[in-house]
Design a protein around this motif. Structure first.
Motif, PDB file in Angstrom:
ATOM      1  N   GLU A   1       5.780  11.029  -5.692  1.00 36.83           N
ATOM      2  CA  GLU A   1       6.143  10.733  -4.295  1.00 36.83           C
ATOM      3  C   GLU A   1       7.579  10.255  -4.198  1.00 36.83           C
ATOM      4  O   GLU A   1       7.882   9.253  -3.549  1.00 36.83           O
ATOM      5  CB  GLU A   1       5.203   9.676  -3.711  1.00 36.83           C
TER       6      GLU A   1
ATOM      7  N   THR B   1       8.500   6.537  -4.612  1.00 36.59           N
ATOM      8  CA  THR B   1       8.073   5.522  -3.634  1.00 36.59           C
ATOM      9  C   THR B   1       6.595   5.186  -3.823  1.00 36.59           C
ATOM     10  O   THR B   1       5.853   5.949  -4.436  1.00 36.59           O
ATOM     11  CB  THR B   1       8.242   6.020  -2.179  1.00 36.59           C
TER      12      THR B   1
ATOM     13  N   ARG C   1       4.391   5.396  -1.563  1.00 39.10           N
ATOM     14  CA  ARG C   1       3.827   5.963  -0.353  1.00 39.10           C
ATOM     15  C   ARG C   1       2.297   6.053  -0.433  1.00 39.10           C
ATOM     16  O   ARG C   1       1.592   5.858   0.550  1.00 39.10           O
ATOM     17  CB  ARG C   1       4.421   7.354  -0.132  1.00 39.10           C
ATOM     18  N   LYS C   2       1.803   6.366  -1.609  1.00 38.68           N
ATOM     19  CA  LYS C   2       0.353   6.471  -1.799  1.00 38.68           C
ATOM     20  C   LYS C   2      -0.347   5.162  -1.401  1.00 38.68           C
ATOM     21  O   LYS C   2      -1.338   5.169  -0.685  1.00 38.68           O
ATOM     22  CB  LYS C   2       0.080   6.808  -3.271  1.00 38.68           C
TER      23      LYS C   2
ATOM     24  N   PHE D   1       0.821   2.972   0.577  1.00 37.65           N
ATOM     25  CA  PHE D   1       1.033   2.790   2.010  1.00 37.65           C
ATOM     26  C   PHE D   1      -0.055   3.539   2.787  1.00 37.65           C
ATOM     27  O   PHE D   1      -0.667   2.999   3.716  1.00 37.65           O
ATOM     28  CB  PHE D   1       2.433   3.299   2.378  1.00 37.65           C
TER      29      PHE D   1
ATOM     30  N   LYS E   1       4.583  -1.265   4.246  1.00 38.28           N
ATOM     31  CA  LYS E   1       5.636  -0.245   4.335  1.00 38.28           C
ATOM     32  C   LYS E   1       5.908   0.300   2.940  1.00 38.28           C
ATOM     33  O   LYS E   1       5.597  -0.359   1.949  1.00 38.28           O
ATOM     34  CB  LYS E   1       6.910  -0.827   4.950  1.00 38.28           C
ATOM     35  N   TYR E   2       6.444   1.508   2.903  1.00 40.58           N
ATOM     36  CA  TYR E   2       6.673   2.041   1.559  1.00 40.58           C
ATOM     37  C   TYR E   2       8.142   2.059   1.206  1.00 40.58           C
ATOM     38  O   TYR E   2       8.977   2.274   2.060  1.00 40.58           O
ATOM     39  CB  TYR E   2       5.970   3.371   1.337  1.00 40.58           C
TER      40      TYR E   2
END
Ligand SMILES: *Cc1c(COP(=O)(O)O)cnc(C)c1O
Length: 377
Positions: free
Chosen positions: A211, A214, A216-217, A219, A226-227
């Motif tokens: 990702e 980040t 993000r996963k 998140f 927040k990511y």
């Protein structure tokens, strides 16, 4: 040049690809990590001993992720065969490592496990066995060497989905493994791949690297609000459109493999003196039917002869140590006798699931005609 009646490869379609792509369009989730990505990962996980699987946009991407996860640094050495596709080496060269090439076995064309130890130095970080033609390397021996010298094992299982050895799916022995869904592979979606994570300690970081570095996963799972950027990484996720296509193929993986095995066996019967060696403990996936001829001159004459009969056959890799990229920079660990010999003499026959029995008989018949006509030097 005349049009080939029997092409070397023709991608197989199961019939469900379009319906799944339409469903993905309806769900309006075209980016990565959607429903179809998860379904593919679920099926793949079942195929790979319930280990974690992350879909990628290519096997090359999965190998690059593996090199990042293994923390490969400039100056490190990585042991691999020279008789392989460029991505096996590139993934590590991109991190500044030096590939150290070990010769292949003359029977399976896989890395010669007995020559690995001699290539290990105090800079060696990893071993990358390539399961050529979907036939497993000797993983018992390779894993024992890796354990003794504390090395990471990354399996290039690009060609090996649905293969097994002594009951274990190929791609489940090393710390990590990479498979390919390129159009030329058994199960395909045009361009695609997956990283198989057999050593759980790599999972969390693998998700981050895929990702773009980040979290993000986490998140998406609402574990963080927040990511942010937390590691190196890149964009290794395929679109859910590609995953939709791939799911149709994965659901038919056994069916596709059976079709290929049937063709392979027919070749094996008709051309038995020229057939390749499959070790007794290996169940392969019929990725390839190849023959080893007497010389490159005979091999090239054979390819031309087949072409005149509208059958398209193909040679394979130029050894990496003989490539332009490697000149003057990459040194083989020792003489690569079989690598050079086999790459000179190998020829691959057409093999794709839509081939009829008549087509296979025809290819075998023309092949025998070539050998009969005193071509066997
Ligand atoms: C096909 C192949 C690759 C590359 O796969 P992509 O999905 O095209 O990136 C890597 N290694 C081997 C041995 C292959 O056959």
């Amino acid at each position: 040049m005349s049009k080939c009646a029997i092409p070397f490869n023709q991608p197989y379609l199961t019939g469900n690809e379009i319906a799944y792509i339409q469903q993905a369009l309806k769900e309006k989730h075209l980016k990565g990590n959607g429903y179809f990505t998860h379904q593919c990962q679920k099926l793949l996980s079942q195929l790979f001993n319930k280990n974690d699987v992350l879909l990628t946009h290519s096997c090359t991407a999965a190998l690059e992720m593996a090199a990042l996860l293994a923390n490969i640094q400039p100056g490190d050495e990585v042991i691999m065969p020279s008789y392989t596709f460029v991505s096996t080496a590139n993934a590590f060269v991109l991190r500044g490592a030096t590939p150290v090439f070990v010769d292949i076995r003359p029977d399976t064309l896989n890395i010669d496990e007995s020559k690995i130890e001699a290539a290990i130095t105090d800079r060696t970080k990893a071993i990358v066995p390539v399961h050529y033609a979907g036939v497993s390397c000797d993983m018992d021996s390779i894993m024992a060497t890796a354990q003794e010298f504390n090395l990471i094992v990354i399996e290039d299982a690009a060609q090996a989905i649905m293969s097994s050895a002594a009951g274990s799916p190929v791609g489940t022995r090393g710390d990590l493994a990479a498979v390919s869904f390129h159009e030329t592979k058994n199960i395909q979606c045009g361009e695609g791949g997956a990283l198989i994570i057999n050593n759980q300690k790599f999972l969390e970081r693998a998700e981050i690297i895929r990702e773009k570095g980040t979290n993000r996963k986490q998140f998406i799972q609402r574990k963080v609000d927040k990511y942010t950027w937390c590691d190196v990484g890149s964009s290794y996720i395929p679109s859910d459109l590609n995953a939709a296509f791939l799911l149709a193929q994965l659901e038919n993986a056994q069916h596709i493999t059976n079709k290929r095995l049937k063709i392979w066996s027919q070749y094996n019967e008709l051309l038995s003196p020229y057939a390749s060696v499959i070790p007794i403990e290996c169940q392969h996936n019929a990725h390839m039917f190849y023959m080893l001829l007497q010389s490159p001159i005979q091999r090239d004459a054979y390819i031309r002869f087949m072409q005149r009969h509208n059958v398209s056959c193909s040679f394979h890799y130029t050894p990496l140590h003989q490539s332009h990229m490697a000149k003057g920079y990459l040194l083989p660990s020792s003489e690569l006798k079989y690598t050079e010999k086999m790459s000179n003499n190998i020829v691959r026959l057409p093999l794709w699931p839509g081939m009829t029995e008549e087509m296979v008989s025809f290819v075998a018949e023309v092949t025998l005609k070539f050998f009969d006509a005193n071509y066997a030097i």
